[in-house]
Design an enzyme around this catalytic site. Sequence first.
Site, PDB file in Angstrom:
ATOM      1  N   SER A 286       0.819  -1.217   0.000  1.00  0.00           N
ATOM      2  CA  SER A 286       0.000   0.000   0.000  1.00  0.00           C
ATOM      3  C   SER A 286       0.851   1.264   0.000  1.00  0.00           C
ATOM      4  CB  SER A 286      -0.917   0.013   1.228  1.00  0.00           C
ATOM      5  OG  SER A 286      -1.698  -1.156   1.282  1.00  0.00           O
TER       6      SER A 286
HETATM    7  N1  SAH Z   1      -0.810  -4.832   3.870  1.00  0.00           N
HETATM    8  C1  SAH Z   1      -0.201  -5.220   2.627  1.00  0.00           C
HETATM    9  C2  SAH Z   1      -1.098  -4.892   1.460  1.00  0.00           C
HETATM   10  C3  SAH Z   1      -1.186  -6.067   0.551  1.00  0.00           C
HETATM   11  S1  SAH Z   1      -2.406  -5.970  -0.739  1.00  0.00           S
HETATM   12  C4  SAH Z   1       1.172  -4.605   2.506  1.00  0.00           C
HETATM   13  O1  SAH Z   1       1.496  -3.675   3.253  1.00  0.00           O
HETATM   14  O2  SAH Z   1       1.968  -5.074   1.675  1.00  0.00           O
HETATM   15  C5  SAH Z   1      -3.722  -6.946  -0.039  1.00  0.00           C
HETATM   16  C6  SAH Z   1      -3.412  -8.393   0.258  1.00  0.00           C
HETATM   17  O3  SAH Z   1      -4.628  -9.000   0.680  1.00  0.00           O
HETATM   18  C7  SAH Z   1      -2.917  -9.219  -0.930  1.00  0.00           C
HETATM   19  O4  SAH Z   1      -1.674  -9.785  -0.609  1.00  0.00           O
HETATM   20  C8  SAH Z   1      -4.007 -10.276  -1.118  1.00  0.00           C
HETATM   21  O5  SAH Z   1      -3.507 -11.531  -1.534  1.00  0.00           O
HETATM   22  C9  SAH Z   1      -4.599 -10.354   0.266  1.00  0.00           C
HETATM   23  N2  SAH Z   1      -5.963 -10.898   0.340  1.00  0.00           N
HETATM   24  C10 SAH Z   1      -7.000 -10.735  -0.512  1.00  0.00           C
HETATM   25  N3  SAH Z   1      -8.093 -11.381  -0.074  1.00  0.00           N
HETATM   26  C11 SAH Z   1      -7.729 -11.988   1.099  1.00  0.00           C
HETATM   27  C12 SAH Z   1      -8.425 -12.813   2.041  1.00  0.00           C
HETATM   28  N4  SAH Z   1      -9.691 -13.155   1.881  1.00  0.00           N
HETATM   29  N5  SAH Z   1      -7.739 -13.254   3.123  1.00  0.00           N
HETATM   30  C13 SAH Z   1      -6.445 -12.911   3.319  1.00  0.00           C
HETATM   31  N6  SAH Z   1      -5.732 -12.142   2.463  1.00  0.00           N
HETATM   32  C14 SAH Z   1      -6.365 -11.681   1.366  1.00  0.00           C
END
Ligand code: SAH
Length: 229
Positions: free
Chosen positions: A79
Amino acid sequence: MHETPGMNTSERQDRRVRLLREIEAEIRETGAYTGRMALAREVIDAMAKVEREEFVSPYQAPLAYENRPLPIGHGQTISQPYVVALMTDLLELAPEHRVLEVGTGSGYQTAILAMLARQVHTIERVDALADQARFRLKRLGYDTVEVHNGDGYEGLVDHAPFDAIIVTAAAKEIPPPLIEQLKPGGRMVIPVGGRFSVQNLVLVEKDETGEIKTTSVLPVAFVPLKHRR
Ligand code: SAH
Protein backbone atom coordinates in the site's frame (compact mmCIF):
# COMPACT_ATOMS: atom_id res chain seq x y z
CA MET A 1 19.62 -7.77 3.53
CA HIS A 2 19.51 -6.24 0.06
CA GLU A 3 21.09 -2.82 -0.06
CA THR A 4 20.04 -0.24 -2.60
CA PRO A 5 23.11 0.33 -4.77
CA GLY A 6 24.88 3.50 -3.71
CA MET A 7 22.55 4.19 -0.78
CA ASN A 8 23.96 3.97 2.72
CA THR A 9 22.10 3.82 6.02
CA SER A 10 22.00 7.57 6.54
CA GLU A 11 20.76 8.21 2.99
CA ARG A 12 17.96 5.72 3.57
CA GLN A 13 17.15 7.46 6.85
CA ASP A 14 17.08 10.83 5.02
CA ARG A 15 14.68 9.43 2.43
CA ARG A 16 12.39 8.07 5.13
CA VAL A 17 12.33 11.47 6.84
CA ARG A 18 11.50 13.18 3.52
CA LEU A 19 8.73 10.67 2.84
CA LEU A 20 7.31 11.29 6.31
CA ARG A 21 7.15 15.03 5.63
CA GLU A 22 5.18 14.27 2.44
CA ILE A 23 2.84 11.97 4.37
CA GLU A 24 2.29 14.56 7.10
CA ALA A 25 1.50 17.20 4.44
CA GLU A 26 -1.03 14.87 2.79
CA ILE A 27 -2.58 14.10 6.19
CA ARG A 28 -3.09 17.86 6.69
CA GLU A 29 -4.52 18.28 3.17
CA THR A 30 -7.03 15.47 3.67
CA GLY A 31 -7.79 16.44 7.27
CA ALA A 32 -11.16 17.93 6.33
CA TYR A 33 -12.36 14.49 5.16
CA THR A 34 -10.60 12.26 7.63
CA GLY A 35 -11.03 14.38 10.74
CA ARG A 36 -7.31 13.94 11.47
CA MET A 37 -5.02 16.89 10.89
CA ALA A 38 -1.93 15.15 12.28
CA LEU A 39 -0.60 11.67 12.98
CA ALA A 40 0.02 10.45 16.52
CA ARG A 41 3.67 10.80 17.56
CA GLU A 42 3.97 6.99 17.94
CA VAL A 43 2.74 6.41 14.38
CA ILE A 44 5.30 8.88 13.01
CA ASP A 45 8.06 7.14 14.99
CA ALA A 46 7.04 3.70 13.70
CA MET A 47 6.92 4.95 10.09
CA ALA A 48 10.36 6.51 10.58
CA LYS A 49 11.90 3.27 11.83
CA VAL A 50 10.53 0.55 9.54
CA GLU A 51 12.64 0.19 6.39
CA ARG A 52 10.09 -0.08 3.57
CA GLU A 53 12.76 -1.11 1.10
CA GLU A 54 13.09 -4.40 2.97
CA PHE A 55 9.51 -5.21 1.94
CA VAL A 56 9.86 -4.81 -1.84
CA SER A 57 11.97 -6.64 -4.40
CA PRO A 58 15.53 -5.37 -4.94
CA TYR A 59 14.63 -3.74 -8.28
CA GLN A 60 11.79 -1.77 -6.61
CA ALA A 61 14.03 -0.69 -3.71
CA PRO A 62 14.99 2.67 -5.30
CA LEU A 63 11.26 3.53 -5.28
CA ALA A 64 10.64 2.32 -1.74
CA TYR A 65 10.55 5.84 -0.26
CA GLU A 66 8.19 7.28 -2.86
CA ASN A 67 4.68 7.91 -1.55
CA ARG A 68 3.00 5.35 -3.81
CA PRO A 69 1.93 1.72 -3.91
CA LEU A 70 4.30 -0.75 -5.61
CA PRO A 71 3.75 -4.20 -7.13
CA ILE A 72 4.79 -7.17 -4.95
CA GLY A 73 3.91 -9.99 -7.38
CA HIS A 74 0.82 -12.23 -7.61
CA GLY A 75 -1.17 -9.21 -8.83
CA GLN A 76 -0.91 -7.59 -5.38
CA THR A 77 0.60 -4.33 -4.11
CA ILE A 78 2.27 -2.89 -1.04
CA SER A 79 0.00 0.00 0.00
CA GLN A 80 0.85 3.68 -0.37
CA PRO A 81 2.74 4.88 2.74
CA TYR A 82 0.23 7.71 3.35
CA VAL A 83 -2.59 5.12 3.45
CA VAL A 84 -0.58 2.87 5.79
CA ALA A 85 0.01 5.83 8.12
CA LEU A 86 -3.63 6.96 8.07
CA MET A 87 -5.06 3.48 8.65
CA THR A 88 -2.61 2.83 11.48
CA ASP A 89 -3.45 6.17 13.09
CA LEU A 90 -7.21 5.45 12.90
CA LEU A 91 -6.70 2.26 14.93
CA GLU A 92 -5.44 4.28 17.94
CA LEU A 93 -3.25 1.40 19.09
CA ALA A 94 -1.91 1.05 22.62
CA PRO A 95 1.14 -1.02 23.67
CA GLU A 96 -1.01 -3.74 25.29
CA HIS A 97 -3.19 -4.27 22.21
CA ARG A 98 -3.57 -7.46 20.19
CA VAL A 99 -4.22 -6.79 16.52
CA LEU A 100 -5.54 -8.74 13.54
CA GLU A 101 -4.46 -7.77 10.03
CA VAL A 102 -6.22 -9.27 7.00
CA GLY A 103 -4.06 -9.19 3.84
CA THR A 104 -0.41 -9.55 4.90
CA GLY A 105 0.98 -8.92 1.41
CA SER A 106 4.57 -7.76 1.82
CA GLY A 107 4.36 -7.57 5.62
CA TYR A 108 5.14 -3.83 5.67
CA GLN A 109 1.90 -2.77 7.36
CA THR A 110 2.37 -5.74 9.71
CA ALA A 111 5.78 -4.40 10.78
CA ILE A 112 4.33 -0.95 11.50
CA LEU A 113 1.60 -2.53 13.64
CA ALA A 114 4.20 -4.62 15.48
CA MET A 115 6.02 -1.43 16.54
CA LEU A 116 2.84 -0.17 18.24
CA ALA A 117 1.06 -3.20 19.73
CA ARG A 118 1.86 -6.22 21.89
CA GLN A 119 0.95 -8.87 19.34
CA VAL A 120 -0.03 -8.97 15.67
CA HIS A 121 -1.81 -11.84 13.95
CA THR A 122 -1.84 -11.42 10.19
CA ILE A 123 -3.51 -13.59 7.58
CA GLU A 124 -2.82 -13.91 3.84
CA ARG A 125 -4.59 -16.11 1.28
CA VAL A 126 -1.74 -16.30 -1.27
CA ASP A 127 0.58 -18.92 0.21
CA ALA A 128 3.72 -17.63 -1.52
CA LEU A 129 3.17 -14.14 -0.07
CA ALA A 130 2.35 -15.45 3.42
CA ASP A 131 5.47 -17.64 3.45
CA GLN A 132 7.69 -14.84 2.15
CA ALA A 133 6.33 -12.33 4.69
CA ARG A 134 6.75 -14.83 7.56
CA PHE A 135 10.39 -15.41 6.62
CA ARG A 136 11.06 -11.70 6.10
CA LEU A 137 9.46 -10.53 9.37
CA LYS A 138 11.36 -13.18 11.28
CA ARG A 139 14.66 -12.23 9.66
CA LEU A 140 14.05 -8.56 10.53
CA GLY A 141 13.33 -9.47 14.17
CA TYR A 142 9.57 -8.83 14.37
CA ASP A 143 9.02 -11.68 16.79
CA THR A 144 5.62 -10.59 18.14
CA VAL A 145 4.05 -11.30 14.72
CA GLU A 146 2.32 -14.51 13.72
CA VAL A 147 1.64 -14.97 9.98
CA HIS A 148 -1.25 -17.29 9.05
CA ASN A 149 -2.08 -18.74 5.63
CA GLY A 150 -5.81 -18.62 4.89
CA ASP A 151 -8.97 -16.66 4.15
CA GLY A 152 -9.07 -13.60 6.38
CA TYR A 153 -12.77 -12.99 5.64
CA GLU A 154 -13.36 -15.51 8.41
CA GLY A 155 -10.90 -13.78 10.77
CA LEU A 156 -8.99 -15.97 13.24
CA VAL A 157 -11.53 -17.34 15.64
CA ASP A 158 -8.91 -19.21 17.71
CA HIS A 159 -7.09 -15.97 18.54
CA ALA A 160 -10.12 -13.65 18.91
CA PRO A 161 -11.19 -11.22 20.25
CA PHE A 162 -8.91 -8.41 19.01
CA ASP A 163 -8.50 -4.84 20.24
CA ALA A 164 -8.07 -3.69 16.65
CA ILE A 165 -8.59 -5.13 13.17
CA ILE A 166 -7.17 -3.78 9.92
CA VAL A 167 -8.17 -5.07 6.49
CA THR A 168 -5.87 -4.11 3.61
CA ALA A 169 -8.01 -5.40 0.72
CA ALA A 170 -11.41 -4.04 -0.36
CA ALA A 171 -14.48 -5.96 0.84
CA LYS A 172 -17.97 -5.75 -0.71
CA GLU A 173 -19.36 -5.64 2.80
CA ILE A 174 -17.83 -5.64 6.27
CA PRO A 175 -17.29 -9.36 6.98
CA PRO A 176 -19.60 -10.35 9.89
CA PRO A 177 -16.95 -12.67 11.43
CA LEU A 178 -14.60 -9.68 11.78
CA ILE A 179 -17.25 -7.59 13.56
CA GLU A 180 -17.83 -10.59 15.82
CA GLN A 181 -14.09 -10.89 16.61
CA LEU A 182 -13.67 -7.21 17.55
CA LYS A 183 -13.57 -6.50 21.31
CA PRO A 184 -16.07 -4.07 22.84
CA GLY A 185 -14.31 -0.70 22.68
CA GLY A 186 -12.34 -1.96 19.66
CA ARG A 187 -11.69 -0.29 16.30
CA MET A 188 -11.51 -1.69 12.77
CA VAL A 189 -10.45 0.02 9.54
CA ILE A 190 -11.49 -1.53 6.25
CA PRO A 191 -11.84 -0.40 2.64
CA VAL A 192 -15.40 -1.17 1.49
CA GLY A 193 -16.47 -1.27 -2.16
CA GLY A 194 -16.17 -3.24 -5.40
CA ARG A 195 -13.28 -3.68 -7.76
CA PHE A 196 -14.57 -1.07 -10.23
CA SER A 197 -16.89 0.95 -8.02
CA VAL A 198 -15.94 3.58 -5.49
CA GLN A 199 -14.28 2.24 -2.37
CA ASN A 200 -14.40 4.02 0.93
CA LEU A 201 -12.10 3.58 3.86
CA VAL A 202 -14.49 2.82 6.73
CA LEU A 203 -13.83 3.13 10.45
CA VAL A 204 -15.87 0.65 12.52
CA GLU A 205 -16.15 1.33 16.24
CA LYS A 206 -17.68 -1.18 18.66
CA ASP A 207 -18.74 0.41 21.92
CA GLU A 208 -18.73 -1.24 25.34
CA THR A 209 -22.31 -2.48 24.83
CA GLY A 210 -21.40 -4.08 21.48
CA GLU A 211 -23.13 -1.38 19.42
CA ILE A 212 -21.49 -0.72 16.02
CA LYS A 213 -20.85 2.69 14.51
CA THR A 214 -19.38 3.09 11.01
CA THR A 215 -17.82 6.24 9.54
CA SER A 216 -16.62 6.74 5.95
CA VAL A 217 -13.21 8.35 6.09
CA LEU A 218 -11.81 8.66 2.57
CA PRO A 219 -12.20 7.31 -0.99
CA VAL A 220 -9.45 4.74 -1.62
CA ALA A 221 -8.32 2.11 -4.18
CA PHE A 222 -7.38 -1.36 -2.89
CA VAL A 223 -7.07 -4.82 -4.46
CA PRO A 224 -10.18 -6.92 -3.73
CA LEU A 225 -10.67 -9.05 -0.64
CA LYS A 226 -11.27 -12.47 -2.15
CA HIS A 227 -13.84 -14.75 -0.64
CA ARG A 228 -15.46 -17.92 -1.86
CA ARG A 229 -18.99 -16.80 -0.92
N1 SAH B 1 -0.81 -4.83 3.87
C1 SAH B 1 -0.20 -5.22 2.63
C2 SAH B 1 -1.10 -4.89 1.46
C3 SAH B 1 -1.19 -6.07 0.55
S1 SAH B 1 -2.41 -5.97 -0.74
C4 SAH B 1 1.17 -4.61 2.51
O1 SAH B 1 1.50 -3.68 3.25
O2 SAH B 1 1.97 -5.07 1.67
C5 SAH B 1 -3.72 -6.95 -0.04
C6 SAH B 1 -3.41 -8.39 0.26
O3 SAH B 1 -4.63 -9.00 0.68
C7 SAH B 1 -2.92 -9.22 -0.93
O4 SAH B 1 -1.67 -9.78 -0.61
C8 SAH B 1 -4.01 -10.28 -1.12
O5 SAH B 1 -3.51 -11.53 -1.53
C9 SAH B 1 -4.60 -10.35 0.27
N2 SAH B 1 -5.96 -10.90 0.34
C10 SAH B 1 -7.00 -10.74 -0.51
N3 SAH B 1 -8.09 -11.38 -0.07
C11 SAH B 1 -7.73 -11.99 1.10
C12 SAH B 1 -8.42 -12.81 2.04
N4 SAH B 1 -9.69 -13.16 1.88
N5 SAH B 1 -7.74 -13.25 3.12
C13 SAH B 1 -6.45 -12.91 3.32
N6 SAH B 1 -5.73 -12.14 2.46
C14 SAH B 1 -6.37 -11.68 1.37
